[in-house]
Design a protein around this motif. Structure first.
Motif, PDB file in Angstrom:
ATOM      1  N   CYS A 139     -26.940 -62.113 -35.238  1.00 59.33           N
ATOM      2  CA  CYS A 139     -28.119 -61.712 -34.583  1.00 59.33           C
ATOM      3  C   CYS A 139     -27.812 -60.164 -34.067  1.00 59.33           C
ATOM      4  O   CYS A 139     -26.748 -59.842 -33.619  1.00 59.33           O
ATOM      5  CB  CYS A 139     -28.313 -62.569 -33.068  1.00 59.33           C
ATOM      6  N   VAL A 140     -28.858 -59.353 -34.151  1.00 57.41           N
ATOM      7  CA  VAL A 140     -28.862 -57.986 -33.820  1.00 57.41           C
ATOM      8  C   VAL A 140     -29.981 -57.676 -32.730  1.00 57.41           C
ATOM      9  O   VAL A 140     -31.033 -58.046 -33.131  1.00 57.41           O
ATOM     10  CB  VAL A 140     -29.186 -57.081 -35.033  1.00 57.41           C
ATOM     11  N   VAL A 141     -29.470 -56.942 -31.624  1.00 54.07           N
ATOM     12  CA  VAL A 141     -30.579 -56.910 -30.516  1.00 54.07           C
ATOM     13  C   VAL A 141     -30.483 -55.161 -30.236  1.00 54.07           C
ATOM     14  O   VAL A 141     -29.192 -54.796 -30.122  1.00 54.07           O
ATOM     15  CB  VAL A 141     -29.950 -57.825 -29.433  1.00 54.07           C
ATOM     16  N   VAL A 142     -31.802 -54.797 -30.002  1.00 55.53           N
ATOM     17  CA  VAL A 142     -31.805 -53.516 -29.474  1.00 55.53           C
ATOM     18  C   VAL A 142     -32.823 -53.419 -28.529  1.00 55.53           C
ATOM     19  O   VAL A 142     -33.799 -54.055 -28.559  1.00 55.53           O
ATOM     20  CB  VAL A 142     -32.241 -52.474 -30.540  1.00 55.53           C
ATOM     21  N   ALA A 143     -32.755 -52.686 -27.294  1.00 54.52           N
ATOM     22  CA  ALA A 143     -33.486 -52.909 -26.218  1.00 54.52           C
ATOM     23  C   ALA A 143     -33.829 -51.217 -25.602  1.00 54.52           C
ATOM     24  O   ALA A 143     -32.673 -50.630 -25.644  1.00 54.52           O
ATOM     25  CB  ALA A 143     -33.031 -53.810 -25.178  1.00 54.52           C
ATOM     26  N   LEU A 144     -35.048 -51.147 -25.395  1.00 54.63           N
ATOM     27  CA  LEU A 144     -35.297 -49.495 -24.677  1.00 54.63           C
ATOM     28  C   LEU A 144     -36.153 -49.580 -23.880  1.00 54.63           C
ATOM     29  O   LEU A 144     -37.047 -50.469 -23.842  1.00 54.63           O
ATOM     30  CB  LEU A 144     -35.862 -48.907 -26.037  1.00 54.63           C
ATOM     31  N   GLU A 145     -36.000 -48.756 -22.952  1.00 51.34           N
ATOM     32  CA  GLU A 145     -37.058 -48.641 -21.724  1.00 51.34           C
ATOM     33  C   GLU A 145     -38.213 -47.684 -22.047  1.00 51.34           C
ATOM     34  O   GLU A 145     -37.883 -46.754 -22.644  1.00 51.34           O
ATOM     35  CB  GLU A 145     -36.604 -48.479 -20.463  1.00 51.34           C
ATOM     36  N   VAL A 146     -39.268 -48.108 -21.941  1.00 44.86           N
ATOM     37  CA  VAL A 146     -40.398 -47.320 -22.135  1.00 44.86           C
ATOM     38  C   VAL A 146     -41.292 -46.998 -21.022  1.00 44.86           C
ATOM     39  O   VAL A 146     -41.347 -47.548 -20.045  1.00 44.86           O
ATOM     40  CB  VAL A 146     -41.470 -47.780 -22.928  1.00 44.86           C
ATOM     41  N   GLU A 147     -41.482 -45.614 -20.684  1.00 45.13           N
ATOM     42  CA  GLU A 147     -42.163 -45.183 -19.562  1.00 45.13           C
ATOM     43  C   GLU A 147     -43.785 -45.168 -19.850  1.00 45.13           C
ATOM     44  O   GLU A 147     -44.381 -44.132 -20.093  1.00 45.13           O
ATOM     45  CB  GLU A 147     -41.786 -43.543 -19.155  1.00 45.13           C
ATOM     46  N   ALA A 148     -44.122 -46.497 -19.874  1.00 42.79           N
ATOM     47  CA  ALA A 148     -45.302 -47.018 -20.196  1.00 42.79           C
ATOM     48  C   ALA A 148     -45.930 -48.338 -19.422  1.00 42.79           C
ATOM     49  O   ALA A 148     -44.870 -49.063 -19.173  1.00 42.79           O
ATOM     50  CB  ALA A 148     -45.796 -46.907 -21.389  1.00 42.79           C
ATOM     51  N   SER A 149     -47.100 -48.578 -19.166  1.00 43.06           N
ATOM     52  CA  SER A 149     -47.348 -49.745 -18.416  1.00 43.06           C
ATOM     53  C   SER A 149     -47.248 -50.866 -19.243  1.00 43.06           C
ATOM     54  O   SER A 149     -46.994 -50.764 -20.543  1.00 43.06           O
ATOM     55  CB  SER A 149     -49.111 -49.665 -18.279  1.00 43.06           C
ATOM     56  N   PHE A 150     -47.173 -52.023 -18.751  1.00 45.66           N
ATOM     57  CA  PHE A 150     -46.818 -53.409 -19.525  1.00 45.66           C
ATOM     58  C   PHE A 150     -48.061 -53.753 -20.715  1.00 45.66           C
ATOM     59  O   PHE A 150     -47.476 -54.050 -21.788  1.00 45.66           O
ATOM     60  CB  PHE A 150     -46.590 -54.479 -18.324  1.00 45.66           C
ATOM     61  N   ASP A 151     -49.249 -53.681 -19.812  1.00 48.67           N
ATOM     62  CA  ASP A 151     -50.170 -53.693 -21.140  1.00 48.67           C
ATOM     63  C   ASP A 151     -50.362 -52.976 -22.174  1.00 48.67           C
ATOM     64  O   ASP A 151     -50.336 -53.532 -23.225  1.00 48.67           O
ATOM     65  CB  ASP A 151     -51.959 -53.590 -20.243  1.00 48.67           C
TER      66      ASP A 151
END
Length: 341
Positions: A139-151
């Motif tokens: 399993c390979v996982v990548v996570a990034l925070e986005v400065e944008a709304s959830f929708d």
């Protein structure tokens, strides 16, 4: 409608990152939540705030049985109930047994931890956290925070039109020609699925599996995209989750699971390419959010934008079903869509 669904399961991180005897604070939909595992290994999730003076409980000690606030030593069980107020004198008649920290439902599934941040009674019919239907060899996982709304971030999970322009990479989309796509969609319990189809032969990624694999892509509320790939007995699952952190910040998590042990040496390369892919989404979403901040309207147009319209219909039905305390009734119908990508 502009807020994430309040009563739903959201991915808050990898299950193996939640260690016994350790506390972890995570943001979720404007709330800070302290998480850990009790002595039996079961995960728990509490509001990360001592009711006494507001101190973050995640800054205190945890012995596997109770959390100790570092400000005045108040102790709380993993069920949230106050167990001790050490500053009370023997003559103090105060009863602390009714003091409690808000506890949130928590589950483990597909190698991740899922939390429902709803403060009221649980809904009668919630979308289930995603599961895997095969045993992964890696399993390979990548996570990034986005400065944008959830929708806005979630819409990128169901938007086929942006792929040709945002993800124009040699390894993902070697052909630069726009072609008309014809796909069949059907409603599923809390979303919709693009039914299984043979993929393009030109993709280097799919070529690793040998032959032309079948692909099925499901979208599920609140913000889950599940891509399932089959090539004979070989299985790959490419899952993407959107998690609301605050009103204008969303976590995008991409997990790639595979059943073929021979693909393990490619995991570092896969992680690099996945990060590039997710960063492309991150950058364009942040620019789009800046435009929506100036004028918060969208013109959804053509069949390629119908899945985005379906998302809002599904969300509206989920909110209505919660208000009426009834089961979710999917408002969608089977449909064939055409677009160029």
């Amino acid at each position: 409608m502009r807020q994430p669904l309040p009563d739903a399961w959201y991915c808050v991180g990898r299950a193996d990152a939640l260690k016994g005897g350790k506390l972890r604070s995570v943001p979720l939909n404007g709330e800070l939540i302290v998480m850990g595992r009790d002595a039996s290994g079961a995960p728990f999730a509490l509001r990360d705030r001592c009711p006494h003076r507001g101190m973050a409980l995640s800054k205190g000690r945890f012995d596997g049985d109770a959390l100790t606030c570092p400000f005045h030593g108040w102790r709380f069980g993993t069920d949230g109930r106050c167990r001790d107020v050490p500053t009370l004198s023997a003559s103090d008649a105060a009863d602390f047994s009714r003091i409690a920290v808000q506890r949130f439902p928590v589950r483990e599934s597909a190698g991740f931890v899922w939390v429902n941040p709803h403060l009221g009674p649980a809904g009668v019919d919630l979308p289930a956290p995603p599961e895997l239907d095969f045993e992964p060899a890696g399993c390979v996982v990548v996570a990034l925070e986005v400065e944008a709304s959830f929708d806005l971030t979630t819409l990128s999970l169901v938007d086929p039109g942006h792929v040709a322009f945002v993800h124009d990479s040699w390894w993902f989309r070697p052909s630069k020609e726009l072609r008309e796509k014809v796909k069949s969609f059907r409603p599923t319990p809390h979303g919709f699925t693009m039914t299984s189809h043979a993929t393009t032969k030109s993709s280097p990624v799919y070529r690793l599996l040998g032959g032309v694999p079948d692909v099925e892509i499901e979208f599920r509320l609140p913000g889950v995209r599940l891509e399932r790939i089959r090539a004979g007995r070989k299985r790959v699952a490419n899952y993407t989750f959107a998690t609301p952190l605050t009103g204008n910040r969303t976590l995008l998590t991409n997990a790639l699971y595979f059943s073929v042990p021979a693909l393990r040496p490619l995991q570092p390369l896969a992680k690099l390419l996945m990060r590039q892919f997710l960063t492309q989404d991150q950058q364009v979403l942040q620019h789009a959010q800046a435009g929506l901040d100036r004028k918060p309207t969208m013109v959804l147009f053509g069949q390629g934008d119908l899945p985005s319209q379906w998302y809002f219909r599904l969300k509206r039905e989920a909110l209505q079903a919660a208000r009426e305390a009834r089961a979710f009734a999917n408002p969608l119908q089977p449909q064939e869509l055409r677009w160029r990508s």
